[in-house]
Design an enzyme around this catalytic site. Structure first.
Site, PDB file in Angstrom:
ATOM      1  N   ASN A  14       0.833  -1.210   0.000  1.00  0.00           N
ATOM      2  CA  ASN A  14       0.000   0.000   0.000  1.00  0.00           C
ATOM      3  C   ASN A  14       0.865   1.256   0.000  1.00  0.00           C
ATOM      4  O   ASN A  14       0.581   2.210  -0.721  1.00  0.00           O
ATOM      5  CB  ASN A  14      -0.920   0.020   1.227  1.00  0.00           C
ATOM      6  CG  ASN A  14      -2.151  -0.821   1.022  1.00  0.00           C
ATOM      7  OD1 ASN A  14      -3.038  -0.453   0.263  1.00  0.00           O
ATOM      8  ND2 ASN A  14      -2.202  -1.970   1.675  1.00  0.00           N
ATOM      9  N   LEU A  85       0.952  -1.598  13.272  1.00  0.00           N
ATOM     10  CA  LEU A  85       0.101  -2.307  14.245  1.00  0.00           C
ATOM     11  C   LEU A  85       0.088  -1.709  15.646  1.00  0.00           C
ATOM     12  O   LEU A  85      -0.746  -2.089  16.465  1.00  0.00           O
ATOM     13  CB  LEU A  85       0.535  -3.777  14.332  1.00  0.00           C
ATOM     14  CG  LEU A  85       0.474  -4.554  13.014  1.00  0.00           C
ATOM     15  CD1 LEU A  85       0.887  -6.002  13.226  1.00  0.00           C
ATOM     16  CD2 LEU A  85      -0.914  -4.497  12.409  1.00  0.00           C
ATOM     17  N   LEU A  87      -0.688   0.770  18.701  1.00  0.00           N
ATOM     18  CA  LEU A  87      -1.715   1.752  19.034  1.00  0.00           C
ATOM     19  C   LEU A  87      -1.091   3.151  19.027  1.00  0.00           C
ATOM     20  O   LEU A  87       0.040   3.338  19.479  1.00  0.00           O
ATOM     21  CB  LEU A  87      -2.270   1.433  20.427  1.00  0.00           C
ATOM     22  CG  LEU A  87      -3.561   2.134  20.824  1.00  0.00           C
ATOM     23  CD1 LEU A  87      -4.718   1.702  19.925  1.00  0.00           C
ATOM     24  CD2 LEU A  87      -3.903   1.812  22.283  1.00  0.00           C
ATOM     25  N   ILE A  88      -1.834   4.131  18.505  1.00  0.00           N
ATOM     26  CA  ILE A  88      -1.278   5.492  18.411  1.00  0.00           C
ATOM     27  C   ILE A  88      -1.474   6.224  19.739  1.00  0.00           C
ATOM     28  O   ILE A  88      -2.597   6.310  20.246  1.00  0.00           O
ATOM     29  CB  ILE A  88      -1.975   6.268  17.261  1.00  0.00           C
ATOM     30  CG1 ILE A  88      -1.802   5.516  15.932  1.00  0.00           C
ATOM     31  CG2 ILE A  88      -1.430   7.687  17.157  1.00  0.00           C
ATOM     32  CD1 ILE A  88      -0.359   5.294  15.491  1.00  0.00           C
ATOM     33  N   HIS A 104      -8.201  -0.475   7.055  1.00  0.00           N
ATOM     34  CA  HIS A 104      -8.449  -1.756   7.715  1.00  0.00           C
ATOM     35  C   HIS A 104      -9.018  -2.722   6.675  1.00  0.00           C
ATOM     36  O   HIS A 104      -9.925  -2.350   5.923  1.00  0.00           O
ATOM     37  CB  HIS A 104      -9.442  -1.564   8.874  1.00  0.00           C
ATOM     38  CG  HIS A 104      -9.636  -2.822   9.656  1.00  0.00           C
ATOM     39  ND1 HIS A 104      -8.714  -3.276  10.565  1.00  0.00           N
ATOM     40  CD2 HIS A 104     -10.622  -3.747   9.626  1.00  0.00           C
ATOM     41  CE1 HIS A 104      -9.141  -4.422  11.075  1.00  0.00           C
ATOM     42  NE2 HIS A 104     -10.297  -4.732  10.529  1.00  0.00           N
ATOM     43  N   GLU A 174      -7.706  -2.256  -1.639  1.00  0.00           N
ATOM     44  CA  GLU A 174      -6.817  -1.300  -0.959  1.00  0.00           C
ATOM     45  C   GLU A 174      -5.983  -0.557  -1.990  1.00  0.00           C
ATOM     46  O   GLU A 174      -5.878   0.671  -1.968  1.00  0.00           O
ATOM     47  CB  GLU A 174      -5.906  -2.032   0.027  1.00  0.00           C
ATOM     48  CG  GLU A 174      -6.682  -2.732   1.131  1.00  0.00           C
ATOM     49  CD  GLU A 174      -5.781  -3.328   2.193  1.00  0.00           C
ATOM     50  OE1 GLU A 174      -4.716  -2.771   2.460  1.00  0.00           O
ATOM     51  OE2 GLU A 174      -6.149  -4.369   2.763  1.00  0.00           O
TER      52      GLU A 174
HETATM   53  C1  GRF Z   1      -3.099  -4.286   4.606  1.00  0.00           C
HETATM   54  O1  GRF Z   1      -3.932  -5.379   4.491  1.00  0.00           O
HETATM   55  C2  GRF Z   1      -3.774  -3.215   5.408  1.00  0.00           C
HETATM   56  O2  GRF Z   1      -5.152  -3.262   5.338  1.00  0.00           O
HETATM   57  C3  GRF Z   1      -3.355  -3.534   6.800  1.00  0.00           C
HETATM   58  O3  GRF Z   1      -2.064  -4.019   6.685  1.00  0.00           O
HETATM   59  C4  GRF Z   1      -1.857  -4.583   5.394  1.00  0.00           C
HETATM   60  C5  GRF Z   1      -0.638  -3.956   4.839  1.00  0.00           C
HETATM   61  O4  GRF Z   1      -0.235  -4.565   3.652  1.00  0.00           O
HETATM   62  N1  GRF Z   1      -3.621  -2.444   7.688  1.00  0.00           N
HETATM   63  P1  GRF Z   1       0.981  -3.945   2.869  1.00  0.00           P
HETATM   64  O5  GRF Z   1       2.165  -3.930   3.811  1.00  0.00           O
HETATM   65  O6  GRF Z   1       0.596  -2.573   2.442  1.00  0.00           O
HETATM   66  O7  GRF Z   1       1.230  -4.859   1.698  1.00  0.00           O
END
Ligand code: GRF
Length: 190
Positions: A14, A85, A87-88, A104, A174
């Protein structure tokens, strides 16, 4: 000019899409990649795009506000969580109200909360016999996956789909939507 910091600690697919999306944008720039994992593949990816990086540890992140000083240097005014992952902490939530988003991999408010990430989400969706899953992009508050929802997109899932297959469908969503939604938020806030 908007300066984005992406927080990521995994593969970074992403993050890569977002970096590529804004590469040709004269007014929005991904200026910093923040990770809590010095060995995360996302760091190498960001380096290949010439993006500066900052690795955080638990102490500095939760017990100090050092990251805000780093942000000042890069003029960061927007944060994107893309596979981060931890918490902020409150000081960061308060400094970036409505200026920090998370993605998410499910349709919140279902299948969210602490420990609900990656394969755990898709397994839970499968076990619940859901007919669809999808993505949720939301503002970040002090609780996992509970900030105001900005955008959702869904995909059909069939009873034969494995959690991995569900994950692939969701990841496609995503990649298709995240960067555009970020751009729309920034444009609407300027
Ligand atoms: C994604 O599935 C996103 O929804 C989650 O973490 C994953 C990250 O994937 N929060 P990548 O590292 O961007 O491939």
């Amino acid at each position: 000019m908007n300066h984005i910091a992406i927080f990521a600690s995994g593969t970074g697919s992403n993050a890569k899409k977002i970096i590529e999306h804004f590469q040709s944008n004269p007014s929005i720039k991904v200026s910093l990649l923040v990770s809590n994992k010095a060995t995360a593949p996302v760091l190498e990816m960001a380096q290949s795009f010439g993006i500066d990086q900052h690795v955080i540890d638990r102490h500095s992140f939760y017990e100090t506000e050092e990251i805000l000083t780093v942000f000042e240097k890069y003029e960061i005014d927007f944060i994107v969580l893309a596979g981060f992952l931890w918490l902020i902490p409150t000081y960061l939530v308060e400094s970036f109200t409505k200026r920090m988003v998370n993605i998410h991999p499910a349709l919140l408010p279902k299948f969210g909360g602490k420990g609900m990430y990656g394969k755990y989400v898709h397994r839970a969706v499968k076990e619940a016999g859901e007919k669809e899953s999808g993505i949720t992009i939301h503002f970040v508050n002090e609780n996992y996956d509970e900030g105001d929802i900005i955008f959702q997109a869904s995909c059909d899932i069939s009873p034969e789909d494995s959690p991995e297959e569900i994950g692939k469908k969701v990841l496609q969503l995503e990649h298709r939507f995240f960067a555009t939604v970020i751009e729309n938020i920034l444009v609407s806030q300027n």
